[in-house]
Design an enzyme around this catalytic site. Structure first.
Site: not given
Lengths: 348, 133
Positions: A80, A112, A236, A241
């Protein structure tokens, strides 16, 4: 058999810590570091961009694959942060690795997950017998608006995968793949805009978690497997977290995600993120071990892969740098130098 | 001044991946590529050769007053690199400081952005070198 003939990664040398970014914006660095699960993120050199990162990863994948560049029939670059709005990154990479001119090439963009999209397209082309080898790259020098939450995580890195079909050449077999996509406005960047915008908390449950979980469950159904059938799981990783939370929601042992979770030390490398995580797993995986990978791209969609490592990996390992090699030699930047590297000052 | 598009385009193979030439009569390697062997003249026969991009530092200096377009990178190390094929090339050394470099240090070719013409102009890519640690 459709599988991975070689792979390569590249991560720039420079790093910045969340505490340093937080210092400038009056935030609590330690709270952000713990909240995002980020120790530091990678920053490109002043003369690096998504194309140069892609070339380094591509050269590393070629070194492992040990094939002649002219044998590559397709080269797809997902990013991107393509250096040009119009003019392909893929032709730059192809020329730099000596592939082509008889080659299918195109740039892909899906936030992504454009790197894993490229892997799927190469699987299709190789499976259909249209090409012998296809190279898919995920590369990004991701952008974050100064002071925005994204600035703490937006990193730089690339991974390249060469897909082929010869059993004697594949370091891992791709057993199955599937995708899940919906029109979800969680994150976007309009044409000519320098930085992306995002929906804050909206990027979580309706976007990342919904798509990652749905795609992973679809793969389980398609392959008649459960999480227990996989030795490693790579999700991903926009921060340190989210992947662990997704695993918890699915009742997956978090330990299976540890090796493939590299965002805490290099940041979110966007199109490179899930496949750099996969590379870190492949760097030490043994023949017969199974890996599940699910990418996520905002906008939004996920691609899942079931992968089984073959014994060919032992003979090809060591022919190109591991991810760990790029984590040893690093140089920390303060925010001033970071701004210079990312050319965030208008007067630069 | 911007380089002409045709010259940029013509030099892509040598700049992107160190594609040089060799005279198969005398085995001499050349970079930048030559069309005629300066030793063998009309008896020479030139062919393309892909250099490996591996080499060592022959000499180096640090640039504090850079030419236009390189201001953000200064100070940077600039070196003469002797390739394994015997050819010497000049290029930037990336991701290092002068104290990291020694004559004889082993280096490898890397791919970097060299210059950009303007905000809307062409981007120029090519080889630089990095220390092999």
């Amino acid at each position: 058999m459709i599988g991975i003939v070689g792979y390569g990664v590249y991560v720039p040398k420079y790093r910045i810590k969340p505490e340093e970014i937080a210092r400038v914006w009056g935030e609590e660095g330690e709270r952000i570091r713990k909240g995002l699960g980020i120790e530091e993120k990678s920053v490109p050199g002043i003369d690096e961009d998504a194309a140069t990162l892609a070339v380094e990863a591509a050269r590393n994948s070629m070194a492992m694959a040990g094939i002649l560049p002219e044998k590559i029939g397709a080269l797809l670059v997902g990013s991107e942060s393509h250096p040009y709005a119009v003019k392909p990154t893929a032709t730059i990479v192809a020329e730099a690795v000596g592939a082509g001119p008889n080659i299918m090439s195109a740039d892909l963009e899906f936030a992504c997950k454009a790197g894993t999209s490229g892997m799927q397209y190469c699987m299709g082309l190789v499976g259909a017998g249209m090409i012998s080898y296809g190279m898919a790259i995920g590369t990004d020098t991701s952008q974050g608006r100064p002071g925005d939450a994204l600035e703490y995580t937006a990193g730089a890195g690339a991974a390249a995968y060469i897909i082929g079909r010869e059993k004697t050449e594949c370091i891992a077999e791709i057993l199955a793949t599937c995708s899940y996509a919906t029109d979800t406005p969680d994150f976007w960047r309009r044409q000519h805009a320098e930085f992306p915008s995002h929906g804050g908390r909206f990027t979580g449950i309706p976007a990342y978690f919904k798509h990652v979980i749905a795609s992973t469950q679809l793969l389980f159904e398609k392959t008649n497997t459960t999480a227990k059938d996989y030795d490693y799981i790579v999700f991903h990783q926009p921060n340190g977290k989210f992947p662990l939370e997704a695993a918890k929601k699915m009742g997956i042992d978090e330990g299976k995600l540890k090796l493939g979770l590299v965002t805490p030390v290099i940041g979110n490398t966007y199109s490179g993120a899930s496949i750099i995580g996969l590379a870190n797993v492949l760097d030490s995986a043994k023949a017969g071990e199974k890996i599940l990978v699910t990418s996520f791209g905002s906008g939004a969609g996920s691609d899942s892969f079931a992968i089984e490592v073959t014994d060919v990996i032992e003979s090809k390992r060591g022919k190109s740098p591991k991810l760990a090699d790029y984590l040893v030699h690093k140089e920390y930047l303060d925010y001033g130098l970071y701004v210079k590297h990312r050319k965030k000052l208008k007067s630069l | 001044m911007e380089e002409s598009l045709a010259i940029t385009w013509r030099r892509i193979p040598e700049r992107y991946r160190l594609l040089g030439t060799r005279c198969i009569t005398c085995n001499g390697n050349y970079f930048p590529p030559r069309k005629i062997c300066p030793k063998c003249r009309r008896k020479g026969k030139i062919e393309n050769v892909q250099f490996t991009g591996k080499g060592k530092i022959y000499s180096f200096t640090t640039i504090f007053a850079p030419p236009s377009g390189f201001e953000l990178e200064a100070p940077y190390v600039f070196a003469i690199v002797e390739l394994d094929e015997g050819v010497r090339v000049t290029a930037q050394l990336v991701d290092c400081r002068e104290e990291d470099v020694k004559i004889g240090s082993i280096v490898r070719m890397v791919f970097r952005r060299i210059a950009e013409d303007s905000d809307e102009g062409l981007l120029h890519y090519g080889f630089k070198f990095a220390l092999v640690r």
